[in-house]
Design a protein around this motif. Structure first.
Motif, PDB file in Angstrom:
ATOM      1  N   MET A   1      28.447 -12.319  45.180  1.00 23.00           N
ATOM      2  CA  MET A   1      28.748 -12.674  46.550  1.00 23.00           C
ATOM      3  C   MET A   1      27.556 -12.382  47.448  1.00 23.00           C
ATOM      4  SD  MET A   1      31.313 -14.128  47.575  1.00 23.00           S
ATOM      5  CE  MET A   1      32.639 -14.707  46.611  1.00 23.00           C
ATOM      6  N   SER A   2      27.397 -13.224  48.437  1.00 18.49           N
ATOM      7  CA  SER A   2      26.323 -13.049  49.400  1.00 18.49           C
ATOM      8  C   SER A   2      26.904 -13.174  50.803  1.00 18.49           C
ATOM      9  CB  SER A   2      25.257 -14.131  49.181  1.00 18.49           C
ATOM     10  OG  SER A   2      24.288 -14.068  50.190  1.00 18.49           O
ATOM     11  N   THR A   3      26.549 -12.274  51.662  1.00 24.75           N
ATOM     12  CA  THR A   3      26.975 -12.330  53.054  1.00 24.75           C
ATOM     13  C   THR A   3      25.748 -12.118  53.925  1.00 24.75           C
ATOM     14  OG1 THR A   3      29.139 -11.408  52.506  1.00 24.75           O
ATOM     15  CG2 THR A   3      28.478 -11.320  54.808  1.00 24.75           C
ATOM     16  N   THR A   4      25.605 -12.964  54.931  1.00 22.38           N
ATOM     17  CA  THR A   4      24.520 -12.809  55.894  1.00 22.38           C
ATOM     18  C   THR A   4      25.101 -13.042  57.275  1.00 22.38           C
ATOM     19  OG1 THR A   4      22.212 -13.368  56.358  1.00 22.38           O
ATOM     20  CG2 THR A   4      23.693 -15.201  55.757  1.00 22.38           C
ATOM     21  N   SER A   5      24.274 -13.079  58.295  1.00 23.18           N
ATOM     22  CA  SER A   5      24.838 -13.201  59.629  1.00 23.18           C
ATOM     23  C   SER A   5      23.899 -13.875  60.611  1.00 23.18           C
ATOM     24  CB  SER A   5      25.220 -11.817  60.169  1.00 23.18           C
ATOM     25  OG  SER A   5      24.057 -11.020  60.314  1.00 23.18           O
ATOM     26  N   GLY A   6      24.515 -14.393  61.632  1.00 21.81           N
ATOM     27  CA  GLY A   6      23.842 -14.879  62.823  1.00 21.81           C
ATOM     28  C   GLY A   6      24.614 -14.299  63.990  1.00 21.81           C
ATOM     29  N   SER A   7      23.973 -14.228  65.141  1.00 21.00           N
ATOM     30  CA  SER A   7      24.659 -13.668  66.306  1.00 21.00           C
ATOM     31  C   SER A   7      24.277 -14.425  67.562  1.00 21.00           C
ATOM     32  CB  SER A   7      24.323 -12.180  66.460  1.00 21.00           C
ATOM     33  OG  SER A   7      22.936 -12.015  66.667  1.00 21.00           O
ATOM     34  N   ALA A   8      25.110 -14.272  68.574  1.00 26.95           N
ATOM     35  CA  ALA A   8      24.862 -14.930  69.857  1.00 26.95           C
ATOM     36  C   ALA A   8      25.222 -13.979  70.991  1.00 26.95           C
ATOM     37  CB  ALA A   8      25.687 -16.207  69.962  1.00 26.95           C
ATOM     38  N   LYS A   9      24.459 -14.078  72.064  1.00 25.35           N
ATOM     39  CA  LYS A   9      24.737 -13.362  73.309  1.00 25.35           C
ATOM     40  C   LYS A   9      24.926 -14.418  74.389  1.00 25.35           C
ATOM     41  CE  LYS A   9      21.278  -9.886  72.135  1.00 25.35           C
ATOM     42  NZ  LYS A   9      19.982  -9.353  72.555  1.00 25.35           N
TER      43      LYS A   9
END
Length: 142
Positions: A1-9
């Motif tokens: 399994m692979s989990t990554t992320s992006g974010s926003a403000k």
């Protein structure tokens, strides 16, 4: 399994507000986005172009895998994903994504190439995620 992320403000209202997007890798770090970059062609990013880039990247990687299974290696592949955002009722929806691929694959015939490209379009994880019409124009060049 692979989990990554992006974010926003986000700060402010929809039209006068400002946003910034970032990715875990740092490829994007507080990169601006907002109403003007999404709907008025102003500088900055928007969710649709990010989805387009993600889909183009995922499809192209999936095609590389499928070509390898067929004993071909691409010399060059370029994919563009045009993402259509349309007003629907009180809101908006992504109604279509059109992939345009140009590829140079030594030894591949067009029928094999088209079959591999269709499999990649159907099988890449981003295609599976998106609930929209996905079309493809794939061109093999020598």
């Amino acid at each position: 399994m692979s989990t990554t992320s992006g974010s926003a403000k986000w700060q402010g209202g929809i039209k006068d507000g400002k946003g910034a997007i970032s990715t875990k890798s740092g490829a994007l770090s507080d990169y601006p986005y907002g109403f003007a970059s999404r709907f008025e062609g102003k500088p900055g990013s928007n969710p649709e172009e990010l989805i387009g880039a993600a889909h183009a990247a995922c499809f192209t990687m999936a095609l590389s895998l499928i070509l390898g299974e067929a004993k071909f290696t691409a010399e060059q592949m370029e994919t563009k994903a045009d993402v259509t955002l349309e007003k629907q009722g009180d809101g908006f929806a992504i109604t279509a994504i059109h992939l345009t691929l140009t590829a140079k694959i030594p030894g591949a015939d067009d029928a094999t190439f088209q079959d591999c490209a269709a499999k990649a379009k159907a099988g890449c994880p981003v295609s599976k995620l998106l609930n929209t019409k996905i079309t493809l124009d794939a061109k093999l060049v020598s």
